[in-house]
Write a protein that holds these residues in place. Structure first.
Motif, PDB file in Angstrom:
ATOM      1  N   LEU A   9       0.814  -1.213   0.000  1.00  0.00           N
ATOM      2  CA  LEU A   9       0.000   0.000   0.000  1.00  0.00           C
ATOM      3  C   LEU A   9       0.853   1.271   0.000  1.00  0.00           C
ATOM      4  CD1 LEU A   9      -2.759  -1.039   2.573  1.00  0.00           C
ATOM      5  CD2 LEU A   9      -3.059  -0.714   0.118  1.00  0.00           C
ATOM      6  N   ILE A  10       2.000   1.227   0.683  1.00  0.00           N
ATOM      7  CA  ILE A  10       2.793   2.453   0.836  1.00  0.00           C
ATOM      8  C   ILE A  10       3.913   2.591  -0.192  1.00  0.00           C
ATOM      9  CG2 ILE A  10       2.311   2.519   3.315  1.00  0.00           C
ATOM     10  CD1 ILE A  10       5.252   1.658   3.760  1.00  0.00           C
ATOM     11  N   HIS A  11       4.155   1.561  -1.022  1.00  0.00           N
ATOM     12  CA  HIS A  11       5.332   1.633  -1.891  1.00  0.00           C
ATOM     13  C   HIS A  11       5.292   2.784  -2.904  1.00  0.00           C
ATOM     14  CE1 HIS A  11       3.221  -0.572  -5.147  1.00  0.00           C
ATOM     15  NE2 HIS A  11       4.182  -0.126  -5.927  1.00  0.00           N
ATOM     16  N   PRO A  12       4.112   3.249  -3.383  1.00  0.00           N
ATOM     17  CA  PRO A  12       4.150   4.446  -4.246  1.00  0.00           C
ATOM     18  C   PRO A  12       4.676   5.677  -3.502  1.00  0.00           C
ATOM     19  CG  PRO A  12       2.053   3.274  -4.483  1.00  0.00           C
ATOM     20  CD  PRO A  12       2.751   2.685  -3.297  1.00  0.00           C
ATOM     21  N   LEU A  13       4.368   5.769  -2.214  1.00  0.00           N
ATOM     22  CA  LEU A  13       4.862   6.891  -1.414  1.00  0.00           C
ATOM     23  C   LEU A  13       6.369   6.785  -1.201  1.00  0.00           C
ATOM     24  CD1 LEU A  13       2.025   7.003   1.293  1.00  0.00           C
ATOM     25  CD2 LEU A  13       2.250   8.408  -0.763  1.00  0.00           C
ATOM     26  N   LEU A  14       6.872   5.561  -1.076  1.00  0.00           N
ATOM     27  CA  LEU A  14       8.321   5.364  -0.933  1.00  0.00           C
ATOM     28  C   LEU A  14       9.049   5.841  -2.188  1.00  0.00           C
ATOM     29  CD1 LEU A  14       8.361   1.771   0.644  1.00  0.00           C
ATOM     30  CD2 LEU A  14       8.561   3.957   1.834  1.00  0.00           C
ATOM     31  N   VAL A  18      11.849   9.651  -2.647  1.00  0.00           N
ATOM     32  CA  VAL A  18      13.233   9.796  -3.114  1.00  0.00           C
ATOM     33  C   VAL A  18      13.300  10.287  -4.564  1.00  0.00           C
ATOM     34  CG1 VAL A  18      14.101   8.025  -1.538  1.00  0.00           C
ATOM     35  CG2 VAL A  18      13.323   7.352  -3.825  1.00  0.00           C
ATOM     36  N   LYS A  19      12.182  10.748  -5.063  1.00  0.00           N
ATOM     37  CA  LYS A  19      12.107  11.132  -6.473  1.00  0.00           C
ATOM     38  C   LYS A  19      13.118  12.219  -6.833  1.00  0.00           C
ATOM     39  CE  LYS A  19       8.714  12.265 -10.046  1.00  0.00           C
ATOM     40  NZ  LYS A  19       7.284  12.599 -10.311  1.00  0.00           N
ATOM     41  N   GLN A  23      21.941  10.979  -7.441  1.00  0.00           N
ATOM     42  CA  GLN A  23      22.503   9.638  -7.273  1.00  0.00           C
ATOM     43  C   GLN A  23      23.393   9.544  -6.039  1.00  0.00           C
ATOM     44  OE1 GLN A  23      24.728   8.097 -10.578  1.00  0.00           O
ATOM     45  NE2 GLN A  23      25.268   6.199  -9.530  1.00  0.00           N
ATOM     46  N   THR A  24      24.229  10.553  -5.799  1.00  0.00           N
ATOM     47  CA  THR A  24      25.148  10.497  -4.645  1.00  0.00           C
ATOM     48  C   THR A  24      24.385  10.457  -3.328  1.00  0.00           C
ATOM     49  OG1 THR A  24      25.319  12.923  -4.762  1.00  0.00           O
ATOM     50  CG2 THR A  24      27.068  11.632  -5.809  1.00  0.00           C
ATOM     51  N   ASP A  25      23.312  11.265  -3.225  1.00  0.00           N
ATOM     52  CA  ASP A  25      22.510  11.279  -1.991  1.00  0.00           C
ATOM     53  C   ASP A  25      21.758   9.959  -1.815  1.00  0.00           C
ATOM     54  OD1 ASP A  25      23.296  13.893  -1.374  1.00  0.00           O
ATOM     55  OD2 ASP A  25      21.692  14.737  -2.608  1.00  0.00           O
ATOM     56  N   PHE A  26      21.229   9.449  -2.923  1.00  0.00           N
ATOM     57  CA  PHE A  26      20.513   8.174  -2.876  1.00  0.00           C
ATOM     58  C   PHE A  26      21.475   7.063  -2.447  1.00  0.00           C
ATOM     59  CE2 PHE A  26      17.083   5.622  -5.412  1.00  0.00           C
ATOM     60  CZ  PHE A  26      16.803   4.906  -4.256  1.00  0.00           C
ATOM     61  N   MET A  63      15.476  -0.472  -5.792  1.00  0.00           N
ATOM     62  CA  MET A  63      15.202   0.748  -6.549  1.00  0.00           C
ATOM     63  C   MET A  63      16.498   1.400  -7.027  1.00  0.00           C
ATOM     64  SD  MET A  63      12.865   3.953  -5.346  1.00  0.00           S
ATOM     65  CE  MET A  63      12.463   5.278  -6.488  1.00  0.00           C
ATOM     66  N   TYR A  64      17.509   1.427  -6.147  1.00  0.00           N
ATOM     67  CA  TYR A  64      18.800   1.998  -6.541  1.00  0.00           C
ATOM     68  C   TYR A  64      19.438   1.147  -7.646  1.00  0.00           C
ATOM     69  CZ  TYR A  64      23.502   3.899  -6.341  1.00  0.00           C
ATOM     70  OH  TYR A  64      24.696   4.479  -6.677  1.00  0.00           O
ATOM     71  N   TYR A  65      19.336  -0.166  -7.497  1.00  0.00           N
ATOM     72  CA  TYR A  65      19.884  -1.068  -8.521  1.00  0.00           C
ATOM     73  C   TYR A  65      19.211  -0.829  -9.871  1.00  0.00           C
ATOM     74  CZ  TYR A  65      20.213  -5.242 -11.376  1.00  0.00           C
ATOM     75  OH  TYR A  65      20.377  -6.093 -12.436  1.00  0.00           O
TER      76      TYR A  65
END
Length: 234
Positions: A9-14, A18-19, A23-26, A63-65
């Motif tokens: 339910l919350i994954h769209p908010l996740l 981080v939108k 890249q460095t901060d992520f 998501m990072y991958y």
């Protein structure tokens, strides 16, 4: 199961959270999450860890991958080079071997050191760094390898949720597993032997029971869910 539903339910908010990250901060965020909840979290879950937090961490690892780990400008189904396949396979084999050796050593030592006698699965959580490595390496192979259908793999993965539910059943984990341990112990089987026997039962019984359950109920449940969906849509 409840944890997975909440995560779903919350994954769209996740994703939205981080939108705007560079890249460095992520990357820094992923490293911090990995260090706190995968490396340190296996030893001592100090920083408000729950299974939902673990799901969120894995969500961001993947998501990072997906965003930066796959070569930019190439088709995601491009076949991996031999070197990369070997790298991923070696990572999986070494990680699995390390986990099995760790469990065996811990169970053996636990027979002689009292403080470790009930720690047979210490560090064995789904956030274990080695399990994370296995998952990402397997994902890397799956994403880049040319797709083709393997019927037995599809049949097995179809039952994976049921296998998990049987394995993680409250009554089994609370009563059944310990009863089986006691029965095997009364037969004079040592702790390591009991662990191997129960592991074999997991590997054989849970897929078999899942397949039987699906064979008996799958079509009926599909009909019921289709009828409910039609009622809701109307």
């Amino acid at each position: 199961m409840g944890c997975y539903i909440i995560y779903y339910l919350i994954h769209p908010l996740l994703n939205r959270a981080v939108k705007g990250l560079e890249q460095t901060d992520f990357k820094k965020m992923v490293i911090i999450l990995f260090a706190l909840y995968s490396v340190l979290g296996c030893v001592q879950q100090e920083y408000y860890y729950t299974n939902l937090v673990g799901f969120i961490c894995i969500h961001y690892f993947v998501m990072y991958y997906k965003k930066y780990g796959i070569n930019a400008g190439t088709n995601t189904r491009e076949i991996l080079s031999t070197g990369n396949i070997k790298r991923d396979v070696i990572a999986i084999v070494l990680s699995v071997a390390a986990i099995l050796i760790w469990i065996c050593v811990l169970n053996f030592v636990g027979q002689y050191i009292t403080v470790l006698s009930d720690k047979g699965l210490f560090l064995c959580t789904f956030m274990n760094p080695l399990i994370v490595v296995i998952s990402l390496a397997a994902l890397d192979i799956a994403v880049h390898t040319k797709p083709h259908e393997i019927k037995w793999v599809n049949a097995f993965t179809k039952n994976s949720l049921l296998i998990y539910l049987l394995h993680g059943s409250y009554y089994w984990l609370t009563y059944g597993k310990y009863t089986l341990h006691a029965v095997l112990n009364s037969c004079g089987i040592p702790a390591l032997g009991r662990m191997l026997i129960i592991s074999a039962i997991y590997m054989i019984a849970t897929p078999l029971l899942s397949a039987i359950y699906n064979k008996i109920t799958d079509k009926r449940f599909n009909r019921i869910s289709s009828l409910l969906a039609e009622k809701i849509m109307k």
